[in-house]
Design a protein around this motif. Structure first.
Motif, PDB file in Angstrom:
ATOM      1  N   GLY A 725       0.808  -1.206   0.000  1.00 32.85           N
ATOM      2  CA  GLY A 725       0.000   0.000   0.000  1.00 32.85           C
ATOM      3  C   GLY A 725       0.844   1.260   0.000  1.00 32.85           C
ATOM      4  O   GLY A 725       2.003   1.258   0.429  1.00 32.85           O
ATOM      5  N   VAL A 726       0.247   2.323  -0.508  1.00 31.35           N
ATOM      6  CA  VAL A 726       0.841   3.663  -0.476  1.00 31.35           C
ATOM      7  C   VAL A 726      -0.234   4.613  -0.004  1.00 31.35           C
ATOM      8  O   VAL A 726      -1.433   4.366  -0.190  1.00 31.35           O
ATOM      9  N   ALA A 727       0.220   5.721   0.635  1.00 30.67           N
ATOM     10  CA  ALA A 727      -0.723   6.723   1.129  1.00 30.67           C
ATOM     11  C   ALA A 727      -0.064   8.091   1.077  1.00 30.67           C
ATOM     12  O   ALA A 727       1.173   8.217   1.078  1.00 30.67           O
ATOM     13  N   TYR A 728      -0.932   9.092   1.055  1.00 31.82           N
ATOM     14  CA  TYR A 728      -0.418  10.468   1.010  1.00 31.82           C
ATOM     15  C   TYR A 728      -1.342  11.337   1.856  1.00 31.82           C
ATOM     16  O   TYR A 728      -2.572  11.277   1.734  1.00 31.82           O
ATOM     17  N   LEU A 729      -0.733  12.160   2.766  1.00 34.18           N
ATOM     18  CA  LEU A 729      -1.476  13.087   3.616  1.00 34.18           C
ATOM     19  C   LEU A 729      -0.978  14.503   3.341  1.00 34.18           C
ATOM     20  O   LEU A 729       0.224  14.777   3.371  1.00 34.18           O
ATOM     21  N   ARG A 730      -1.907  15.389   3.084  1.00 34.45           N
ATOM     22  CA  ARG A 730      -1.574  16.792   2.823  1.00 34.45           C
ATOM     23  C   ARG A 730      -2.319  17.651   3.833  1.00 34.45           C
ATOM     24  O   ARG A 730      -3.543  17.572   3.946  1.00 34.45           O
ATOM     25  N   SER A 731      -1.577  18.482   4.605  1.00 36.68           N
ATOM     26  CA  SER A 731      -2.175  19.348   5.624  1.00 36.68           C
ATOM     27  C   SER A 731      -1.881  20.801   5.277  1.00 36.68           C
ATOM     28  O   SER A 731      -0.720  21.178   5.039  1.00 36.68           O
ATOM     29  N   LYS A 732      -2.924  21.624   5.248  1.00 35.98           N
ATOM     30  CA  LYS A 732      -2.783  23.049   4.960  1.00 35.98           C
ATOM     31  C   LYS A 732      -3.294  23.828   6.153  1.00 35.98           C
ATOM     32  O   LYS A 732      -4.306  23.460   6.773  1.00 35.98           O
ATOM     33  N   PHE A 733      -2.608  24.981   6.486  1.00 35.40           N
ATOM     34  CA  PHE A 733      -2.946  25.779   7.644  1.00 35.40           C
ATOM     35  C   PHE A 733      -3.276  27.201   7.184  1.00 35.40           C
ATOM     36  O   PHE A 733      -2.627  27.748   6.274  1.00 35.40           O
ATOM     37  N   ASP A 734      -4.279  27.824   7.815  1.00 36.67           N
ATOM     38  CA  ASP A 734      -4.607  29.202   7.442  1.00 36.67           C
ATOM     39  C   ASP A 734      -3.751  30.228   8.180  1.00 36.67           C
ATOM     40  O   ASP A 734      -3.794  31.406   7.879  1.00 36.67           O
ATOM     41  N   TYR A 735      -2.926  29.762   9.136  1.00 34.60           N
ATOM     42  CA  TYR A 735      -2.109  30.704   9.907  1.00 34.60           C
ATOM     43  C   TYR A 735      -0.643  30.624   9.498  1.00 34.60           C
ATOM     44  O   TYR A 735       0.207  31.274  10.093  1.00 34.60           O
ATOM     45  N   ALA A 736      -0.340  29.807   8.501  1.00 35.80           N
ATOM     46  CA  ALA A 736       1.048  29.695   8.045  1.00 35.80           C
ATOM     47  C   ALA A 736       1.037  29.366   6.559  1.00 35.80           C
ATOM     48  O   ALA A 736       0.145  28.643   6.085  1.00 35.80           O
ATOM     49  N   PRO A 737       2.018  29.857   5.813  1.00 40.20           N
ATOM     50  CA  PRO A 737       2.021  29.593   4.371  1.00 40.20           C
ATOM     51  C   PRO A 737       2.455  28.180   4.006  1.00 40.20           C
ATOM     52  O   PRO A 737       2.251  27.735   2.903  1.00 40.20           O
ATOM     53  N   SER A 738       3.048  27.483   4.935  1.00 36.76           N
ATOM     54  CA  SER A 738       3.602  26.167   4.593  1.00 36.76           C
ATOM     55  C   SER A 738       2.519  25.100   4.557  1.00 36.76           C
ATOM     56  O   SER A 738       1.432  25.259   5.109  1.00 36.76           O
ATOM     57  N   ILE A 739       2.852  23.982   3.878  1.00 36.83           N
ATOM     58  CA  ILE A 739       1.965  22.811   3.788  1.00 36.83           C
ATOM     59  C   ILE A 739       2.761  21.591   4.215  1.00 36.83           C
ATOM     60  O   ILE A 739       3.901  21.394   3.779  1.00 36.83           O
ATOM     61  N   ASN A 740       2.186  20.802   5.100  1.00 38.45           N
ATOM     62  CA  ASN A 740       2.826  19.567   5.539  1.00 38.45           C
ATOM     63  C   ASN A 740       2.430  18.420   4.622  1.00 38.45           C
ATOM     64  O   ASN A 740       1.280  18.289   4.220  1.00 38.45           O
ATOM     65  N   HIS A 741       3.398  17.566   4.309  1.00 39.54           N
ATOM     66  CA  HIS A 741       3.155  16.400   3.476  1.00 39.54           C
ATOM     67  C   HIS A 741       3.692  15.161   4.187  1.00 39.54           C
ATOM     68  O   HIS A 741       4.782  15.218   4.771  1.00 39.54           O
ATOM     69  N   ILE A 742       2.915  14.080   4.130  1.00 39.55           N
ATOM     70  CA  ILE A 742       3.382  12.789   4.663  1.00 39.55           C
ATOM     71  C   ILE A 742       3.096  11.727   3.613  1.00 39.55           C
ATOM     72  O   ILE A 742       1.958  11.574   3.170  1.00 39.55           O
ATOM     73  N   ALA A 743       4.110  11.005   3.198  1.00 37.68           N
ATOM     74  CA  ALA A 743       3.974   9.901   2.253  1.00 37.68           C
ATOM     75  C   ALA A 743       4.281   8.593   2.979  1.00 37.68           C
ATOM     76  O   ALA A 743       5.180   8.542   3.838  1.00 37.68           O
ATOM     77  N   THR A 744       3.538   7.553   2.623  1.00 38.73           N
ATOM     78  CA  THR A 744       3.661   6.270   3.334  1.00 38.73           C
ATOM     79  C   THR A 744       3.727   5.128   2.327  1.00 38.73           C
ATOM     80  O   THR A 744       3.002   5.117   1.328  1.00 38.73           O
ATOM     81  N   VAL A 745       4.597   4.165   2.612  1.00 40.40           N
ATOM     82  CA  VAL A 745       4.577   2.877   1.921  1.00 40.40           C
ATOM     83  C   VAL A 745       4.473   1.796   2.985  1.00 40.40           C
ATOM     84  O   VAL A 745       5.032   1.949   4.082  1.00 40.40           O
ATOM     85  N   GLN A 746       3.763   0.707   2.680  1.00 35.06           N
ATOM     86  CA  GLN A 746       3.574  -0.322   3.700  1.00 35.06           C
ATOM     87  C   GLN A 746       3.433  -1.690   3.057  1.00 35.06           C
ATOM     88  O   GLN A 746       3.145  -1.822   1.859  1.00 35.06           O
ATOM     89  N   TYR A 747       3.608  -2.728   3.869  1.00 35.22           N
ATOM     90  CA  TYR A 747       3.431  -4.114   3.455  1.00 35.22           C
ATOM     91  C   TYR A 747       2.759  -4.860   4.601  1.00 35.22           C
ATOM     92  O   TYR A 747       3.137  -4.709   5.773  1.00 35.22           O
ATOM     93  N   THR A 748       1.733  -5.668   4.219  1.00 32.59           N
ATOM     94  CA  THR A 748       0.985  -6.450   5.217  1.00 32.59           C
ATOM     95  C   THR A 748       1.037  -7.920   4.844  1.00 32.59           C
ATOM     96  O   THR A 748       0.875  -8.276   3.667  1.00 32.59           O
ATOM     97  N   ARG A 749       1.226  -8.746   5.862  1.00 31.14           N
ATOM     98  CA  ARG A 749       1.227 -10.189   5.687  1.00 31.14           C
ATOM     99  C   ARG A 749       0.166 -10.811   6.595  1.00 31.14           C
ATOM    100  O   ARG A 749       0.152 -10.569   7.809  1.00 31.14           O
ATOM    101  N   ARG A 750      -0.764 -11.563   5.967  1.00 33.53           N
ATOM    102  CA  ARG A 750      -1.779 -12.244   6.758  1.00 33.53           C
ATOM    103  C   ARG A 750      -1.207 -13.530   7.346  1.00 33.53           C
ATOM    104  O   ARG A 750      -0.519 -14.276   6.655  1.00 33.53           O
ATOM    105  N   ILE A 751      -1.500 -13.761   8.596  1.00 29.95           N
ATOM    106  CA  ILE A 751      -1.117 -15.011   9.253  1.00 29.95           C
ATOM    107  C   ILE A 751      -2.396 -15.739   9.676  1.00 29.95           C
ATOM    108  O   ILE A 751      -3.497 -15.232   9.472  1.00 29.95           O
ATOM    109  N   LYS A 752      -2.228 -16.908  10.253  1.00 34.31           N
ATOM    110  CA  LYS A 752      -3.391 -17.732  10.557  1.00 34.31           C
ATOM    111  C   LYS A 752      -4.353 -17.032  11.503  1.00 34.31           C
ATOM    112  O   LYS A 752      -5.567 -17.121  11.354  1.00 34.31           O
ATOM    113  N   ARG A 753      -3.816 -16.283  12.489  1.00 36.09           N
ATOM    114  CA  ARG A 753      -4.666 -15.667  13.492  1.00 36.09           C
ATOM    115  C   ARG A 753      -4.739 -14.151  13.382  1.00 36.09           C
ATOM    116  O   ARG A 753      -5.186 -13.486  14.294  1.00 36.09           O
ATOM    117  N   GLY A 754      -4.278 -13.595  12.269  1.00 30.47           N
ATOM    118  CA  GLY A 754      -4.374 -12.152  12.184  1.00 30.47           C
ATOM    119  C   GLY A 754      -3.518 -11.615  11.061  1.00 30.47           C
ATOM    120  O   GLY A 754      -3.440 -12.194   9.965  1.00 30.47           O
TER     121      GLY A 754
END
Length: 982
Positions: A725-754
């Protein structure tokens, strides 16, 4: 870089919209499927219609219209057993579903199951008394069965009840013709002739009946009658070669050669080139010459009249001889000749009256009789006039000329106000014209001469019933019943009229009076079966089940061997939901009559009702026992199999459930239910491969039904162990000109109990960039207990928390509730937090709700001076979050809309857990919404929008005067996620 990310975001949003649009196209409602199935039946694509009905029932399993259409489709496709099951289910659930009886009668009649067809007809007539179509179906069954006695009774009843209906009249005439043909073929001449004459009473010019009566009269030597019918046929077809030839033959047999020669002369004019006609003239003259060589007296007296026209004796002889030979027209001509010479002659007038009567010219005869009576008003002359005028009215009624008939009958009543026969006929004529007020007026007038007359009052009750004045009709029938308690037809009329009045008007509540009358009848005749049946039905209708059982026991006391009464008693118990008592009776009946479908079906239905009762009381084992009894009676009853399989599945008795499913599959290979249940059981056993293969077969059998395709894709996805999986989070603030960005990559493995997930997060903020390495796991201890754990590390405590640890334990409760308790620990550059959380979740229909609360202990290394004026420096905080989901697919929970609202800052909030001390200290409210879409349950796309509002500073007051408003900061988040199983 930001432009490319924005373009990627836009493309993913368009993809989601397109996918959602395609999904919506696949949606089918049960109403649409029902209409499609009807069209397929019209096109004679019966199997397609069956498949569509089954799909519709999967969506709306309680829709009786769909069950009815499915039963019809099965019947048309020749699948009689399946059709019978569906149609019986319809009348079991809704006994007043009229079309189901029609289809069942048709189907059993085609299958030559005439006894069963009659049973269904009688059952339908129980709920739809005197229903025209059901009565017609019953008549057709009797005809096919060859039961002419019952069919004749029913045909006469139908015509009497619906004599004004043109279609019924046509059916009645055709039936009588068919009956007459049968008796004629078997040699029953008198019975056949009566049937043909019944046709001619209603259709005097019916060619087949005229021809048949002629043939029968010739066979029996009744030439006068056959001549009359032949003349009637010639009135309709004056130039008929066939009937003119027949008339010549009859006249020859009657030695009326002169008349025969006259007919031959007409034939010679109409058919001059016909060789047979050419031969007839000489032949008939030769026959006449031989006959008249014996000096016929008729000709002798005619010769006298030619020489002496005033010879009264010769005139009398000529008239009498002509009349005796059936020469009524000639006799009438001679009488008229005499009356020209002897005007007003009494004897000639009486002769003319008799001749007109023989010719059935009752109107002209009655006018002469009226004149005779006025000249000589004796009782005999009056009686003769009234009889002839009444006969004239009868002839008009037979020809449906009601106004002329009423005019004649009024004349009769002018001379005799108390004539009951004329009164009855006039009432019938008015009723045929639906002139009920006039009919009642006539009866009331005659009742002044015969006060309290039984027949007249019964007639009046019948008119009032036809007029739909049921209450008044019932009152008259009640009085008659009290006077004549032994006459059952008054009992029948009173009860039927009282019940009709009760149905017609809620203001007419005669239940207690009706019951009183019936009880009076039973006091005198405790074994009166009609009264017992009526009072049982009334008590049952008003849900007085205990009283109905008492009367049923009384009836059984006198008729202990009556299976119908026993069945009625079982039905009362069933209506009262006392299913054990009910099936004790029907079980015994089924044992005695194992091939009676009605007893078997009732027994099974009552066992099912008992099972449902046990299920409502959470007594699944007892319910299962009832269903097993039902399966002993009918091992392949689909409803019983459904109920039993569901219980066995809930009780995790998977092997037994699979055995019943196999039985259902053998009996109903076209029903998707059994394959679906097999897949569900394999799913519950976590046998994903078997579940997927079963669902795949189901999908192919159901012509790639989207619903089953979706479930198949879901099961296929559960076979897959890996996910990226991949994900992207973008946060914008009205009190600052900057924008925060968070990018994510992940891997999941199913096992017998979870499952175990590894994740790398990369963030870019105003104060720098950094990585976070995270792992979480879900572990199922038991079906009701499972744990969640999370741990993460970041080298830089400014961009992400340096350390994050968490654990929660979950428990599933009854009725769809889940509970959670847990702890979270965060370590960041601004301090550490230790949080305790608790949540409760609930699934309700297609919705999921979760309320979660955090108690947060903050240990900060920031001074109060570094916090804004609105912030607090207390060590303890709390946060509350309410979230909800609406599942578009409630079975697999594949697609959903989500919404969230909260207060405070939660430690699990991905976008706000880096500046802990500052953010926790600001009063914050938040809300958000999103949508998650799964494509074949392997690819998941989700997007979520959030808004945070935090109070940054309080209002400023100087000397109680506000000099500055409070200030608020807003944060806007957009989150996009893509997951793929493999």
């Amino acid at each position: 870089m930001l432009k490319r990310i924005s373009k990627l975001t836009l493309a993913l949003m368009l993809l989601c919209l397109y996918t959602n649009a395609q999904w919506l196209k696949k949606f089918e409602s049960s109403d649409n499927l029902y209409q499609d199935a009807k069209r397929e039946i019209e096109l004679k694509h019966y199997q397609k219609a069956i498949n569509m009905c089954n799909k519709a029932l999967d969506i709306s399993p309680k829709n009786m219209d769909i069950h009815l259409l499915l039963g019809r489709a099965y019947s048309l496709a020749g699948k009689v057993d399946s059709a019978r099951l569906e149609l019986n289910r319809v009348i079991e659930k809704n006994p007043k579903y009229r079309d189901a009886y029609i289809y069942l009668i048709n189907m059993e009649s085609i299958a030559c199951n005439y006894v069963q067809a009659i049973e269904y007809a009688d059952l339908g007539l129980k709920y739809f008394p005197n229903d025209r179509d059901i009565l017609l179906k019953k008549l057709d069954v009797y005809n096919k069965e060859g039961n002419w006695i019952e069919s004749n009774k029913l045909a006469d009843y139908l015509f009497d009840k619906y004599s004004g209906d043109p279609f019924i009249r046509t059916v009645y005439l055709e039936y009588k013709l068919t009956l007459a043909r049968q008796y004629s073929h078997k040699g029953y001449i008198d019975i056949a002739k009566r049937s043909y004459e019944a046709v001619l009473e209603q259709d005097p010019l019916n060619k087949e009946a005229i021809q048949a009566v002629y043939n029968l009269d010739v066979r029996s030597g009744n030439y006068v009658s056959s001549l009359a019918f032949t003349n009637r046929a010639l009135q309709a077809s004056p130039s008929s070669y066939e009937f003119m030839i027949k008339k010549v033959g009859i006249l020859e047999a009657m030695y009326r050669y002169v008349d025969a020669i006259e007919v031959i002369q007409n034939l010679e004019k109409l058919y001059p080139n016909d060789p047979e006609v050419r031969k007839l003239g000489p032949y008939m003259r030769m026959q006449a010459g031989r006959y008249y060589m014996n000096s016929d007296p008729y000709l002798q007296f005619q010769g006298v009249l030619e020489k002496e026209p005033g010879n009264r004796d010769a005139l009398n002889y000529v008239v009498n001889i002509a009349n005796s030979r059936g020469l009524s027209e000639d006799a009438l001509s001679w009488v008229n000749t005499g009356l020209k010479k002897y005007q007003g002659d009494k004897d000639l007038t009486i002769k003319k009256m008799g001749i007109l009567t023989n010719l059935k010219s009752y109107g002209l005869a009655s006018k002469l009789a009226e004149g005779v009576y006025r000249q000589n008003p004796t009782p005999d002359n009056k009686a003769n006039f009234i009889e002839l005028r009444t006969q004239s009215a009868k002839a008009y009624i037979a020809e449906q000329e009601y106004d002329s008939a009423i005019s004649d009958l009024k004349t009769v009543l002018q001379y005799d106000h108390s004539d009951k026969q004329a009164t009855s006929m006039m009432v019938n004529a008015y009723s045929q014209q639906k002139r009920y007020d006039d009919a009642l007026h006539v009866i009331d007038e005659v009742l002044t001469y015969y006060p309290g007359d039984e027949g007249l009052l019964y007639k009046k009750a019948g008119v009032l019933e036809s007029y739909q004045h049921y209450a008044e009709a019932a009152q008259i029938s009640r009085d008659l019943l009290q006077r004549y308690p032994d006459k059952r037809h008054y009992l029948n009329s009173f009860v039927e009229q009282s019940l009709a009045a009760g149905r017609q008007s809620l203001a007419y509540d005669d239940y207690s009076s009706t019951k009183t009358i019936l009880q009076e009848v039973l006091e005198k005749q405790p074994d009166n079966l009609d009264a017992l049946n009526y009072i049982i039905n009334i008590e049952t209708a008003f849900k007085q089940y205990d009283s109905a059982i008492v009367y049923a026991d009384q009836a059984l006391h006198y008729y202990p061997d009556s299976k119908d009464l026993l069945f009625k008693k079982a039905a009362i118990y069933s209506d009262a939901h006392k299913y054990q008592e009910a099936y004790a009776i029907t079980g015994a009946l089924h044992g005695q009559f194992p091939y009676n479908i009605r007893f078997r079906d009732a027994y099974i239905d009552q066992l099912q009702g008992s099972g449902r009762q046990y299920m409502a009381s959470n007594m699944a084992d007892s319910a299962l026992g009832e269903y097993y009894k039902a399966l002993e009676a009918s091992p392949i009853d689909s409803n019983t199999l459904f109920y039993a399989i569901n219980i066995l599945n809930d009780q995790k008795q998977y092997d037994t459930a699979l055995a019943l499913i196999a039985r259902g599959r053998r009996a109903y290979p076209d029903k998707p239910y059994f394959l679906l249940k097999r897949a569900v059981i394999y799913e519950n056993q976590l046998k994903w491969e078997e579940a997927w293969l079963t669902a795949d077969t189901l999908t192919k059998m159901a012509n790639l039904d989207p619903k089953y395709q979706d479930y198949t894709n879901y099961l296929f996805s559960r076979r897959l162990k890996n996910q990226w999986g991949v994900a992207y989070l973008r946060s914008k603030f009205d009190y600052a000109p900057s924008i925060n960005h968070i990018a994510t990559v992940q891997y999941t493995r199913r096992i017998k109990r979870g499952s175990i997930t590894g994740r790398i997060n990369y963030a870019g903020r105003q104060n720098g960039t950094g990585f976070q390495f995270e792992a979480d796991a879900i572990y199922n201890h038991t079906p009701k207990w499972y744990s969640y754990g999370v741990a993460s590390y970041s080298p830089n405590g400014i961009i992400f928390p340096q350390l994050k640890l968490g654990y929660s334990i979950f428990h599933s409760f009854k009725h769809g509730y889940d509970g959670e308790v847990g702890v979270r620990y965060l370590k960041a550059d601004s301090g550490t937090t230790l949080s305790f959380l608790a949540s409760v979740a609930k699934e309700y229909k297609d919705f999921y709700f979760n309320l979660r609360g955090y108690y947060i202990n903050l240990n900060t290394n920031l001074s109060s001076a570094s916090l804004a004026s609105a912030a607090t420096t207390q060590p303890n905080y709390y946060s509350v979050i309410l979230s909800a989901r609406y599942y578009m697919n409630p079975v697999t929970h594949g697609d959903w809309f989500s919404a969230i609202a909260g207060y405070g800052t939660a430690p699990d909030d991905f976008s706000r857990n880096y500046a802990l001390a500052q953010l926790l200290s600001y009063p914050t409210v938040s809300c958000g919404a999103g949508y998650t879409k799964q494509i074949k349950h392997r690819t998941t796309i989700g997007m979520f929008f959030s808004w945070y509002n935090q109070k940054y500073t309080d209002a400023v007051f100087v000397n109680n005067e506000k000099i500055a408003d409070p200030t608020y900061h807003n944060q806007y988040d957009f989150y996009l996620q893509l997951l793929r199983r493999f």
